[in-house]
Scaffold this active site. Structure first.
Site, short mmCIF file in Angstrom:
data_model
loop_
_atom_site.label_atom_id
_atom_site.label_comp_id
_atom_site.label_asym_id
_atom_site.label_seq_id
_atom_site.Cartn_x
_atom_site.Cartn_y
_atom_site.Cartn_z
CD GLU A 1 15.39 -16.70 20.16
OE1 GLU A 1 16.19 -15.94 19.57
OE2 GLU A 1 14.42 -16.30 20.82
CG ASP B 1 8.51 -15.49 15.72
OD1 ASP B 1 8.70 -16.00 16.83
OD2 ASP B 1 9.42 -15.04 15.01
CG ASP C 1 17.10 -11.95 16.27
OD1 ASP C 1 16.68 -10.79 16.07
OD2 ASP C 1 16.55 -12.75 17.04
CG ASP D 1 2.47 1.38 4.94
OD1 ASP D 1 3.29 0.63 4.36
OD2 ASP D 1 1.75 0.98 5.88
CG ASN E 1 -0.23 -0.08 2.54
OD1 ASN E 1 1.00 0.00 2.59
ND2 ASN E 1 -1.00 -0.25 3.61
#
Length: 567
Positions: free
Chosen positions: A261, A103, A337, A30, A28
């Site tokens: 994790e 997640d 990460d 943004d 969109n």
């Protein structure tokens, strides 16, 4: 040679593709990626050959840690779209045979979550004990634990005169897993998503949900204000009690995949989470190979050193052999990460294409489920932004401020950031050579890597010899070989400084994998037991050369070869 077959499961045979939604595709204009952007690229992901899409957090969040600070577990962040968009994504993915893995952050919430707002409103509030509150000691913190994002794990709350714990940002207060109401509420929420039809979870920071009873100080021989205290909040025994209960009460009712994790453990400890009889998680992410280039234990991620191929072989081989027949590995070289694999483990300059293909061969021929992070399939690299103003990651910004206090120059600090910042993985996906790499028609939330005109999906798809097409062939090779899926791993030539060689063997099928991790030519000497065997070259990142001798083979810089061996 092994005659045993590891129990077959769909999640052992799949290839997972991690999507960082904010940086994947903006629909969109943004400047931030969204769910409709993901929907628009489902055919691309199907073409690549992956099976499961792991979505980094898309829940309601103020964004203090890019969505890992959740303020409403039942709502979609408006920046990513609506719940209707998510339902459409789930439907469209399933229609293409793709699964969706969420997640899930269970260790902490956002400080804007209604639970925490109530919890901090007064000491008498019914939700006060949903989080971990303590009084200070002698004008100091309640204990001396250090946060993952630097500084103390404790934040003083002026209104109630107590401290709350946050292992990560101060905007991410830790939930109190010793409170049964917290646990029941989280279990109920997980079941809600499963009833929606999601196919699994990656449990963020799951090893930290239980802290040492009494929250004692960590050993502090140097008398520092705060010290690393992982042994007091990571992988404690009660974590397994909680995970078994989660599995028994919720997860086992669904045919899903789960991965945790769990930093700071070795393969023997990992079996406590993923052992076939444990009934906790399907697999965990190990971090040992992520510390290969750390300067020394306790120095933190920002101080680097050179690593060696024998060190990598030793770590990966321990995980491969220890878990074989007993548990299951989750294999990765990069994620949201970590730095870009080709910049960290390969050569992102002269041999970018070749080394990216070599690393793909590595990940897709180990035993375990392979995880590809968005952009790896086109060889995206670390971004060397010239100013700290170009970075967005809270961990990176905290490091910059602390390093400046210590007197480091901007150049010294940026050199470390160029190597290790999490933003290296979070620059926008490079779709084509148009402005902003085709990611957005607006202003991207973080700058695009300047090399997008040379490295992008459109060019990769048009070139039959590209990294993208090599990934496609490797994924197909893995899926069509039971030995690559379930075969026993055996390391060859463990002390060779450049070549990583191993076999994968299942009954009468054997695969031989040769990887040169060097930018120099290296010689592989055929093991005697393979000398007379017939070897069929199945794939290589170099043009196939004739005349392989039975005594040795010269491997070009970053060359990868996979042979089928007749036993």
């Amino acid at each position: 040679m092994t005659a045993t077959v590891t129990k077959e499961k769909w999640w052992k045979e799949c290839v997972v593709y991690e999507i960082y939604p904010a940086s994947f595709m903006d629909s969109n204009g943004d400047g931030k990626g969204d769910l409709r952007g993901v929907i628009s690229k489902l055919d691309y992901l199907k073409e690549l050959g992956v099976d499961v899409l792991w979505l980094c957090p898309i829940y309601e969040s103020p964004g203090a840690d890019n969505g890992y600070d959740i303020s409403d577990y039942y709502a979609i962040n408006p920046a990513f779209g609506t719940m209707a968009d998510f339902d459409e994504l789930l439907c469209e993915a399933h229609a293409r045979g793709l699964k969706i893995m969420m997640d899930m952050v269970l260790n902490h919430s956002s400080d804007q979550h209604p639970w925490f707002k109530e919890s901090r409103s007064s000491k008498d509030n019914l939700k006060r004990d949903y989080y971990i509150w303590r009084e200070g000691k002698n004008g100091l913190f309640p204990n001396n634990w250090e946060s993952y994002f630097s500084g103390s794990v404790w934040e003083y709350d002026q209104k109630t005169g107590e401290y709350y714990m946050h292992l990560y940002s101060k905007h991410q207060p830790d939930l109190n897993w010793r409170n049964s109401q917290v646990v029941e509420s989280l279990y109920q929420m997980i079941r809600w998503w499963l009833e929606k039809g999601v196919d699994g979870f990656r449990f963020d920071a799951i090893a930290h949900i239980v802290k040492a009873k009494g929250l004692p100080d960590a050993d502090n021989p140097q008398h520092l204000t705060v010290v690393q205290a992982y042994q007091l909040f990571s992988n404690l025994e009660k974590v397994h009690v909680m995970l078994k209960r989660l599995n028994e009460e919720v997860l086992m009712d669904y045919n899903i995949m789960t991965v945790g994790e769990t930093s700071g453990l070795g393969p023997e400890q990992a079996l406590e989470y993923v052992g076939d009889g444990r009934h906790e998680l399907n697999m965990v992410f190990q971090f040992e190979h992520m510390y290969l280039d750390a300067a020394a234990p306790g120095t933190g991620k920002w101080q680097s050193r050179s690593w060696t191929v024998p060190e990598l072989k030793k770590i990966m081989s321990r995980w491969q052999t220890t878990l074989h027949g007993k548990g299951w590995n989750a294999n990765y070289l990069g994620n949201h990460d970590q730095p870009r694999p080709v910049s960290r483990f390969g050569n992102d300059r002269q041999y970018r294409t070749t080394s990216a293909k070599m690393l793909a061969t590595f990940m897709l021929t180990l035993e375990g489920t392979p995880y590809i992070f968005q952009g790896e399939e086109i060889g995206m690299t670390n971004a060397h932004f010239p100013s700290i103003a170009d970075y967005r990651d809270v961990e990176t910004l905290n490091y910059y401020e602390q390093a400046k206090v210590k007197g480091l120059s901007d150049h010294e600090i940026l050199k470390a950031i160029w190597k290790k910042s999490r933003d290296n993985a979070r620059t926008p996906m490079q779709w084509n050579a148009s402005e902003n790499a085709g990611f957005t028609t607006g202003v991207p939330w973080i700058k695009v890597n300047p090399n997008y005109r040379e490295i992008n999906v459109e060019q990769e798809r048009q070139n039959p010899d590209s990294i993208f097409h090599y990934y496609k062939r490797m994924i197909m090779l893995r899926k069509n070989s039971k030995a690559l899926l379930y075969g026993e791993y055996r390391l060859l030539q463990p002390i060779d400084p450049d070549i990583y060689a191993y076999t994968r063997t299942l009954e009468k099928e054997q695969m031989l994998i040769l990887l040169n991790f060097s930018d120099e030519q290296a010689v592989f000497t055929w093991p005697k037991e393979l000398g007379a065997a017939v070897k069929e070259l199945l794939i290589s990142n170099y043009e196939a050369r004739k005349g392989v001798t039975l005594s040795s083979l010269n491997l070009e810089p970053y060359e990868a070869r996979v042979y089928k061996v007749s036993l």
